[in-house]
Write a protein that holds these residues in place. Structure first.
Motif, PDB file in Angstrom:
ATOM      1  N   LYS A 267       0.696  -1.252   0.117  1.00  0.00           N
ATOM      2  CA  LYS A 267       0.217  -0.261   0.191  1.00  0.00           C
ATOM      3  C   LYS A 267       0.844   1.331   0.068  1.00  0.00           C
ATOM      4  N   VAL A 268       0.267   2.380  -0.341  1.00  0.00           N
ATOM      5  CA  VAL A 268       0.941   3.686  -0.231  1.00  0.00           C
ATOM      6  C   VAL A 268       0.754   4.431   0.858  1.00  0.00           C
ATOM      7  N   PHE A 269       1.903   4.835   1.698  1.00  0.00           N
ATOM      8  CA  PHE A 269       1.831   5.685   2.741  1.00  0.00           C
ATOM      9  C   PHE A 269       1.575   7.097   2.369  1.00  0.00           C
ATOM     10  N   LYS A 270       0.631   7.579   3.104  1.00  0.00           N
ATOM     11  CA  LYS A 270       0.351   9.109   2.688  1.00  0.00           C
ATOM     12  C   LYS A 270      -0.216   9.742   3.958  1.00  0.00           C
ATOM     13  N   ALA A 271       0.482  10.545   4.650  1.00  0.00           N
ATOM     14  CA  ALA A 271      -0.079  11.036   6.177  1.00  0.00           C
ATOM     15  C   ALA A 271      -0.232  12.552   6.112  1.00  0.00           C
ATOM     16  N   ILE A 272      -1.350  12.801   6.781  1.00  0.00           N
ATOM     17  CA  ILE A 272      -1.373  14.196   7.401  1.00  0.00           C
ATOM     18  C   ILE A 272      -1.483  14.134   9.020  1.00  0.00           C
ATOM     19  N   VAL A 273      -0.384  14.965   9.216  1.00  0.00           N
ATOM     20  CA  VAL A 273      -0.072  14.842  10.876  1.00  0.00           C
ATOM     21  C   VAL A 273      -0.764  16.691  11.336  1.00  0.00           C
ATOM     22  N   PHE A 274      -1.714  16.483  12.146  1.00  0.00           N
ATOM     23  CA  PHE A 274      -2.368  17.575  12.582  1.00  0.00           C
ATOM     24  C   PHE A 274      -1.792  18.120  14.205  1.00  0.00           C
ATOM     25  N   THR A 275      -1.580  19.359  14.343  1.00  0.00           N
ATOM     26  CA  THR A 275      -1.273  19.781  15.576  1.00  0.00           C
ATOM     27  C   THR A 275      -1.851  21.120  15.937  1.00  0.00           C
ATOM     28  N   ALA A 276      -2.297  21.292  17.017  1.00  0.00           N
ATOM     29  CA  ALA A 276      -3.533  22.472  17.346  1.00  0.00           C
ATOM     30  C   ALA A 276      -3.031  23.700  17.295  1.00  0.00           C
ATOM     31  N   ARG A 277      -1.558  23.632  17.514  1.00  0.00           N
ATOM     32  CA  ARG A 277      -0.741  25.138  17.565  1.00  0.00           C
ATOM     33  C   ARG A 277       0.265  25.315  16.171  1.00  0.00           C
ATOM     34  N   PRO A 278      -0.047  26.345  15.512  1.00  0.00           N
ATOM     35  CA  PRO A 278       0.619  26.529  14.236  1.00  0.00           C
ATOM     36  C   PRO A 278       1.889  26.453  14.359  1.00  0.00           C
ATOM     37  N   ASP A 279       2.488  27.156  15.591  1.00  0.00           N
ATOM     38  CA  ASP A 279       3.780  27.297  15.875  1.00  0.00           C
ATOM     39  C   ASP A 279       4.695  25.970  15.970  1.00  0.00           C
ATOM     40  N   SER A 280       3.978  24.945  16.254  1.00  0.00           N
ATOM     41  CA  SER A 280       4.498  23.378  16.437  1.00  0.00           C
ATOM     42  C   SER A 280       4.765  22.952  15.251  1.00  0.00           C
ATOM     43  N   VAL A 281       4.048  23.432  13.897  1.00  0.00           N
ATOM     44  CA  VAL A 281       4.163  22.874  12.578  1.00  0.00           C
ATOM     45  C   VAL A 281       5.759  22.905  12.085  1.00  0.00           C
ATOM     46  N   ASP A 282       6.347  23.956  12.222  1.00  0.00           N
ATOM     47  CA  ASP A 282       7.715  24.184  11.684  1.00  0.00           C
ATOM     48  C   ASP A 282       8.667  23.284  12.776  1.00  0.00           C
ATOM     49  N   GLN A 283       8.468  23.215  14.114  1.00  0.00           N
ATOM     50  CA  GLN A 283       9.213  22.393  15.099  1.00  0.00           C
ATOM     51  C   GLN A 283       8.883  20.658  14.517  1.00  0.00           C
ATOM     52  N   ILE A 284       7.761  20.297  14.141  1.00  0.00           N
ATOM     53  CA  ILE A 284       7.706  19.138  13.911  1.00  0.00           C
ATOM     54  C   ILE A 284       8.614  18.847  12.623  1.00  0.00           C
ATOM     55  N   VAL A 285       8.228  19.659  11.467  1.00  0.00           N
ATOM     56  CA  VAL A 285       8.734  19.407  10.448  1.00  0.00           C
ATOM     57  C   VAL A 285      10.425  19.578  10.474  1.00  0.00           C
ATOM     58  N   ALA A 286      10.882  20.374  11.426  1.00  0.00           N
ATOM     59  CA  ALA A 286      12.345  20.639  11.470  1.00  0.00           C
ATOM     60  C   ALA A 286      13.046  19.295  12.237  1.00  0.00           C
ATOM     61  N   LYS A 287      12.451  18.721  13.336  1.00  0.00           N
ATOM     62  CA  LYS A 287      12.882  17.304  13.798  1.00  0.00           C
ATOM     63  C   LYS A 287      12.757  16.136  12.983  1.00  0.00           C
ATOM     64  N   LEU A 288      11.634  16.319  12.216  1.00  0.00           N
ATOM     65  CA  LEU A 288      11.478  15.163  10.984  1.00  0.00           C
ATOM     66  C   LEU A 288      12.539  15.045  10.019  1.00  0.00           C
ATOM     67  N   ALA A 289      12.791  16.344   9.534  1.00  0.00           N
ATOM     68  CA  ALA A 289      13.733  16.609   8.563  1.00  0.00           C
ATOM     69  C   ALA A 289      15.190  16.126   8.976  1.00  0.00           C
ATOM     70  N   TYR A 290      15.292  16.426  10.300  1.00  0.00           N
ATOM     71  CA  TYR A 290      16.779  16.220  10.970  1.00  0.00           C
ATOM     72  C   TYR A 290      16.840  14.887  10.873  1.00  0.00           C
ATOM     73  N   LYS A 291      15.816  13.986  10.925  1.00  0.00           N
ATOM     74  CA  LYS A 291      15.872  12.556  11.070  1.00  0.00           C
ATOM     75  C   LYS A 291      16.006  12.020   9.599  1.00  0.00           C
ATOM     76  N   LYS A 292      15.914  12.790   8.592  1.00  0.00           N
ATOM     77  CA  LYS A 292      15.770  12.411   7.089  1.00  0.00           C
ATOM     78  C   LYS A 292      14.713  11.999   6.436  1.00  0.00           C
ATOM     79  N   ILE A 293      13.309  12.436   7.429  1.00  0.00           N
ATOM     80  CA  ILE A 293      12.075  12.091   6.835  1.00  0.00           C
ATOM     81  C   ILE A 293      11.572  13.331   6.294  1.00  0.00           C
ATOM     82  N   ASP A 294      11.339  12.977   4.657  1.00  0.00           N
ATOM     83  CA  ASP A 294      10.826  14.168   3.930  1.00  0.00           C
ATOM     84  C   ASP A 294       9.313  14.556   4.327  1.00  0.00           C
TER      85      ASP A 294
END
Length: 412
Positions: A267-294
């Motif tokens: 199957k194809v993995f395609k995910a939307i990750v929700f957070t209530a706080r807009p300022d958390s979005v960049d933090q989550i993206v940065a930490k995932l990107a650091y672990k080489k997750i696109d």
């Protein structure tokens, strides 16, 4: 129920030109909401309708309303309001799938000068936010005297306290006989009350109308379709416990585990990750990107061009993970989302429904995972009862999401 399934777009007297476009999109039969709403809108009724996410609400109003537009008149005839740039842009794209009638997008956050220039090109349909459309109206750059219909998409959001004044003011400036259509996956009695009040103001707004005529009650028909139980039948709900400080790391492990599970099941993995706080979005993206997750991030403060690019990359499967705030993803219809991950329990039930409803669309199965601390797990348990869900607790063990087995410690 059997008879409903036999109704075709032909039976609904849809314009043959639209029928060709629908066939090209592999859309052969109207959904339940389309069967119910299209005839009512063809008869010029004012409608407020509720239907679950993924049931075809946009085409339910577009098919009958686009057919009423006259290309012989160079004036705006249809206004569609949306609470976010992304939803407005998506609606415009869906219009363009059906017709080449000139359509313009008017949203805040971009230079108004450019939009004034766009109006000189005589669009017949405008899609956008109430504040910007109202601004163009007050600047006398936009004329609404020929408007035949207005759609308030995501009605509950557009009539929430922060957007309500602009939405109702715009409604009150339209011609008296304007057809009003509202729709959402969730409609409250308060939403219905505000729309009715606006319709009353609308009926009295035409100064050329005599007093007796303006006193006529404007009817609003509210259609609340019984749920098709998409939340219960098409979506598997999972709870994963995590302390607040560990949530992003838990998310990372869930992504690895579920990607692996999808690969195993072809199957194809395609995910939307929700957070209530807009300022958390960049933090989550940065930490995932650091672990080489696109992944890509989406929230109201991101530049509109970057937001469009992020969504396009996600839609076209160039990137498999979209991290977003609630408002940015409101009402989005993105195909083949396999997973929704909620980084927190939202402030109200409607937000949970909107989030979870991004997956399990168009008859497909989906997975909704809530990552919560002790307090949020209690909230989730209450919501489970309220929405009649079955929630499966899971833990991470040896790179997989598994049912808890207390002889095995969860992953560190």
């Amino acid at each position: 129920m059997h008879m409903e399934q036999q109704i075709s777009f032909n039976d609904l007297q849809i314009n043959p030109l639209f029928l060709e476009k629908l066939l090209a999109l592999h859309i052969h039969n109207p959904t339940t909401i389309q069967q119910r709403i299209i005839p009512l809108l063809q008869e010029n009724n004012n409608i407020l309708f509720q239907s679950e996410t993924g049931t075809g609400k946009t085409f339910a109003y577009l098919l009958p309303l686009l057919d009423k537009i006259s290309t012989n008149t160079p004036h705006v005839q249809l206004i569609i309001l949306a609470p976010t740039y992304e939803l407005a842009s998506q609606i415009k794209s869906q219009i363009q799938l059906l017709t080449d009638i000139k359509t313009a997008l008017f949203i805040g956050g971009v230079p108004i000068k450019r939009q004034i220039e766009t109006l000189k090109e005589k669009p017949l349909i405008i899609v956008g936010g109430p504040a910007r459309i109202l601004e163009l109206l007050f600047l006398k750059k936009l004329k609404v005297t020929h408007v035949k219909a207005i759609v308030v998409d995501e009605t509950d959001r557009l009539l929430s306290p922060e957007l309500r004044d602009d939405t109702t003011k715009l409604l009150e400036h339209l011609p008296r006989d304007t057809q009003v259509v509202g729709c959402s996956a969730t409609i409250t009695p308060q939403t219905e009350k505000i729309i009715k009040k606006s319709l009353t103001a609308l009926s009295c707004s035409d100064t050329n109308t005599d007093a007796d005529e303006s006193q006529k009650t404007v009817q609003l028909e509210t259609i609340l379709l019984p749920p098709e139980d998409i939340l219960q039948k098409k979506i598997t709900h999972i709870a994963v416990f995590s302390e607040q400080r560990d949530k992003i790391d838990t998310l990372r492990k869930i992504i690895y585990a579920e990607k692996e599970a999808c690969t195993t099941e072809k199957k194809v993995f395609k995910a939307i990750v929700f957070t209530a706080r807009p300022d958390s979005v960049d933090q989550i993206v940065a930490k995932l990107a650091y672990k080489k997750i696109d992944c890509v991030g989406l929230h109201a403060k991101v530049d509109k061009v970057k937001r469009k690019q992020a969504l396009d990359n996600f839609r076209k499967d160039k990137i498999s993970i979209l991290v977003t705030s609630d408002l940015a993803a409101r009402g989005l219809d993105i195909q083949d989302v396999s997973h929704v991950v909620q980084m927190d329990m939202p402030s109200n039930t409607d937000f949970f429904i909107h989030r979870a409803g991004r997956t399990g669309r168009n008859g497909k199965q989906g997975i909704n995972i809530v990552i919560g601390d002790q307090y949020e797990m209690k909230q989730y348990a209450r919501l489970e009862k309220k929405l009649h869900l079955v929630v499966y607790p899971k833990v991470l063990f040896k790179g997989k999401l598994v049912a808890p087995n207390f002889q095995q410690p969860p992953e560190e």
